[in-house]
Scaffold this active site. Sequence first.
Site, PDB file in Angstrom:
ATOM      1  N   GLY A  69       0.882  -1.036   0.023  1.00 48.40           N
ATOM      2  CA  GLY A  69      -0.127   0.185  -0.183  1.00 48.40           C
ATOM      3  C   GLY A  69       0.842   1.292   0.040  1.00 48.40           C
ATOM      4  O   GLY A  69       0.322   2.127  -0.624  1.00 48.40           O
ATOM      5  N   THR A  70       2.073   1.192   0.659  1.00 51.11           N
ATOM      6  CA  THR A  70       2.827   2.410   0.656  1.00 51.11           C
ATOM      7  C   THR A  70       3.529   2.885  -0.634  1.00 51.11           C
ATOM      8  O   THR A  70       3.352   3.999  -0.950  1.00 51.11           O
ATOM      9  CB  THR A  70       3.983   2.150   1.797  1.00 51.11           C
ATOM     10  OG1 THR A  70       3.654   1.914   3.077  1.00 51.11           O
ATOM     11  CG2 THR A  70       4.961   3.330   2.108  1.00 51.11           C
ATOM     12  N   ASN A 150      -7.932   4.308   8.545  1.00 54.14           N
ATOM     13  CA  ASN A 150      -7.334   3.127   9.368  1.00 54.14           C
ATOM     14  C   ASN A 150      -7.501   3.039  10.775  1.00 54.14           C
ATOM     15  O   ASN A 150      -7.302   2.240  11.490  1.00 54.14           O
ATOM     16  CB  ASN A 150      -5.920   2.983   9.050  1.00 54.14           C
ATOM     17  CG  ASN A 150      -5.135   4.008   9.063  1.00 54.14           C
ATOM     18  OD1 ASN A 150      -5.454   5.035   8.260  1.00 54.14           O
ATOM     19  ND2 ASN A 150      -3.991   4.134   9.666  1.00 54.14           N
ATOM     20  N   GLN A 178      -7.649  -0.036   3.655  1.00 56.23           N
ATOM     21  CA  GLN A 178      -8.471  -0.405   4.582  1.00 56.23           C
ATOM     22  C   GLN A 178      -9.693  -0.988   4.155  1.00 56.23           C
ATOM     23  O   GLN A 178     -10.673  -1.890   4.754  1.00 56.23           O
ATOM     24  CB  GLN A 178      -8.729   0.497   5.774  1.00 56.23           C
ATOM     25  CG  GLN A 178      -7.518   0.845   6.684  1.00 56.23           C
ATOM     26  CD  GLN A 178      -7.177  -0.383   7.577  1.00 56.23           C
ATOM     27  OE1 GLN A 178      -8.101  -1.063   7.884  1.00 56.23           O
ATOM     28  NE2 GLN A 178      -6.032  -0.341   7.905  1.00 56.23           N
ATOM     29  N   HIS A 200      -1.907  -7.553   2.776  1.00 49.85           N
ATOM     30  CA  HIS A 200      -1.929  -8.138   3.992  1.00 49.85           C
ATOM     31  C   HIS A 200      -2.902  -7.592   4.724  1.00 49.85           C
ATOM     32  O   HIS A 200      -3.317  -8.062   6.031  1.00 49.85           O
ATOM     33  CB  HIS A 200      -0.599  -7.954   4.468  1.00 49.85           C
ATOM     34  CG  HIS A 200      -0.329  -6.790   5.241  1.00 49.85           C
ATOM     35  ND1 HIS A 200      -0.376  -5.894   6.320  1.00 49.85           N
ATOM     36  CD2 HIS A 200       0.269  -5.631   4.442  1.00 49.85           C
ATOM     37  CE1 HIS A 200      -0.036  -4.725   6.742  1.00 49.85           C
ATOM     38  NE2 HIS A 200       0.545  -4.547   5.137  1.00 49.85           N
ATOM     39  N   THR A 236      11.578  -7.511 -11.015  1.00 50.01           N
ATOM     40  CA  THR A 236      11.290  -8.763 -11.021  1.00 50.01           C
ATOM     41  C   THR A 236       9.763  -9.009 -10.302  1.00 50.01           C
ATOM     42  O   THR A 236       9.822  -8.939  -9.173  1.00 50.01           O
ATOM     43  CB  THR A 236      12.059  -9.938 -10.812  1.00 50.01           C
ATOM     44  OG1 THR A 236      13.246  -9.704 -11.583  1.00 50.01           O
ATOM     45  CG2 THR A 236      11.789 -11.233 -11.011  1.00 50.01           C
ATOM     46  N   CYS A 324       1.844   2.588  13.602  1.00 45.44           N
ATOM     47  CA  CYS A 324       3.133   3.347  13.522  1.00 45.44           C
ATOM     48  C   CYS A 324       2.978   4.244  14.616  1.00 45.44           C
ATOM     49  O   CYS A 324       3.946   4.782  15.393  1.00 45.44           O
ATOM     50  CB  CYS A 324       2.866   4.089  12.166  1.00 45.44           C
ATOM     51  SG  CYS A 324       2.261   3.193  10.748  1.00 45.44           S
TER      52      CYS A 324
HETATM   53  C1  LIG Z   1      -1.628  -0.504   6.086  1.00 48.31           C
HETATM   54  C2  LIG Z   1      -2.047   0.774   5.315  1.00 48.31           C
HETATM   55  C3  LIG Z   1      -1.243   1.405   4.434  1.00 48.31           C
HETATM   56  C4  LIG Z   1       0.118   0.832   4.157  1.00 48.31           C
HETATM   57  O1  LIG Z   1       0.093  -0.485   3.498  1.00 48.31           O
HETATM   58  P1  LIG Z   1       1.404  -1.370   3.493  1.00 48.31           P
HETATM   59  O2  LIG Z   1       1.193  -2.636   2.473  1.00 48.31           O
HETATM   60  O3  LIG Z   1       1.465  -1.800   4.804  1.00 48.31           O
HETATM   61  O4  LIG Z   1       2.544  -0.623   2.913  1.00 48.31           O
HETATM   62  C5  LIG Z   1      -1.652   2.643   3.679  1.00 48.31           C
HETATM   63  N1  LIG Z   1      -2.713   2.834   3.876  1.00 48.31           N
HETATM   64  C6  LIG Z   1      -3.535   2.675   4.726  1.00 48.31           C
HETATM   65  C7  LIG Z   1      -4.769   3.512   5.038  1.00 48.31           C
HETATM   66  C8  LIG Z   1      -3.388   1.458   5.581  1.00 48.31           C
HETATM   67  O5  LIG Z   1      -4.121   1.200   6.347  1.00 48.31           O
END
Ligand SMILES: *Cc1c(COP(=O)(O)O)cnc(C)c1O
Length: 377
Positions: A69-70, A150, A178, A200, A236, A324
């Site tokens: 997500g990041t 989140n 989310q 995840h 890759t 975090c």
């Molecule tokens: C967990 C989360 C992310 C980050 O996702 P990752 O796959 O852990 O990098 C970004 N935005 C929201 C709203 C999240 O809950």
Amino acid sequence: MIDLDHAATTRLYPEALDAMLPFLTGNHANASGAYGAARQTRRAIDEARVVVASCIGAKPGEIFFTSGGTEADNWALSGAVSAHPGRPHIVTSAIEHHAILEMCTALEEQGMHVTKLPVDHNAVVDCDMLMQIEKDGAKPALVSVMMANNEVGTIEPIQKIAGTAHAMGALMHTDAVQAVGHIPVNVDALGVDLLSMSAHKFGGPKGVGALYIRQGTRIGRFMHGGAQEMGMRPGTENTAGIVGMAKALEISVIHMKENALKTAALRDSLQGEILRRIPGARINAADAERLPGHLHITIDSISSSMLLMRLDMMGIAASAGSACASGALERSHVLLAMGASRDGQADLRLTLGADNTPEEIESAVAALERIVIRSQP
Ligand SMILES: *Cc1c(COP(=O)(O)O)cnc(C)c1O
């Protein structure tokens, strides 16, 4: 462990692991190879792309796999501004994930202008403010507002925000990390050009996600290298991760309705018991339309770190706000944006999943009761 921290991450579905194993222990071929095993890998990635696309109402060619997500969030922001140099402006909200807010800070340091929309006490983004920005003639490259928060779980009016974004000639991005796999997500119904997701958070493996990019959207590349992901995202492919992500999303969507009903019922009973038995407990964003598993409370009589430590000692995993922010003494930017005061209170995020049981909920309330009542003078 009683897992009440599903918003931080989720348990891998066994079916997702089964789908991944052949690409970890058997076929290790690079999907770019010119031999049979490589074609098999390529086919598995293409099939995963079809599944992920169909789960959000997109076309397969609009799904670009990332490391999570990041990366998807960072790419959406930097890609939108780099493709629209005449529009050095991003509009976002005050309650975004750090993957958006920290990227905005980085872009500000490069001379970009960032506007953060305020929220009300339920964490709903202020659409009137956005419409005012539009009337004032702003020309942002991108409007980025998360689909669901989140920390407190508030679901945002993305369709409405997208309409105003497009009236300004801006692209619309939503961080739907989310939401995907938990509530219905359809890119056309939302009217978004870009959407981030992460495996995840819905029973898939860690370290894989995707950015949806609507066909015809002008967006720059974030990483530079080979020709993978239609030349847009080099590196890759994480074959096992991608295959596991697709399987987890497929399962999440098939069981979405029943899981959401079950989770929301558990959440509502947890909320009711907390209000009844924990002195001084308040529910945050109580009147918002929330994700089914989210419950965010404030307790005045104890500190966040003490509360989390005691819960941990009792085998309960929870969070002070976002993963975090846990351990940090500052109150979360989300609570502050909702109008909370800066200090003095313990915030607790309890996020449930369909794998929680009524017995776990009762244990959690009993634990909270013991901790809070014992801490009173
Ligand atoms: C967990 C989360 C992310 C980050 O996702 P990752 O796959 O852990 O990098 C970004 N935005 C929201 C709203 C999240 O809950």
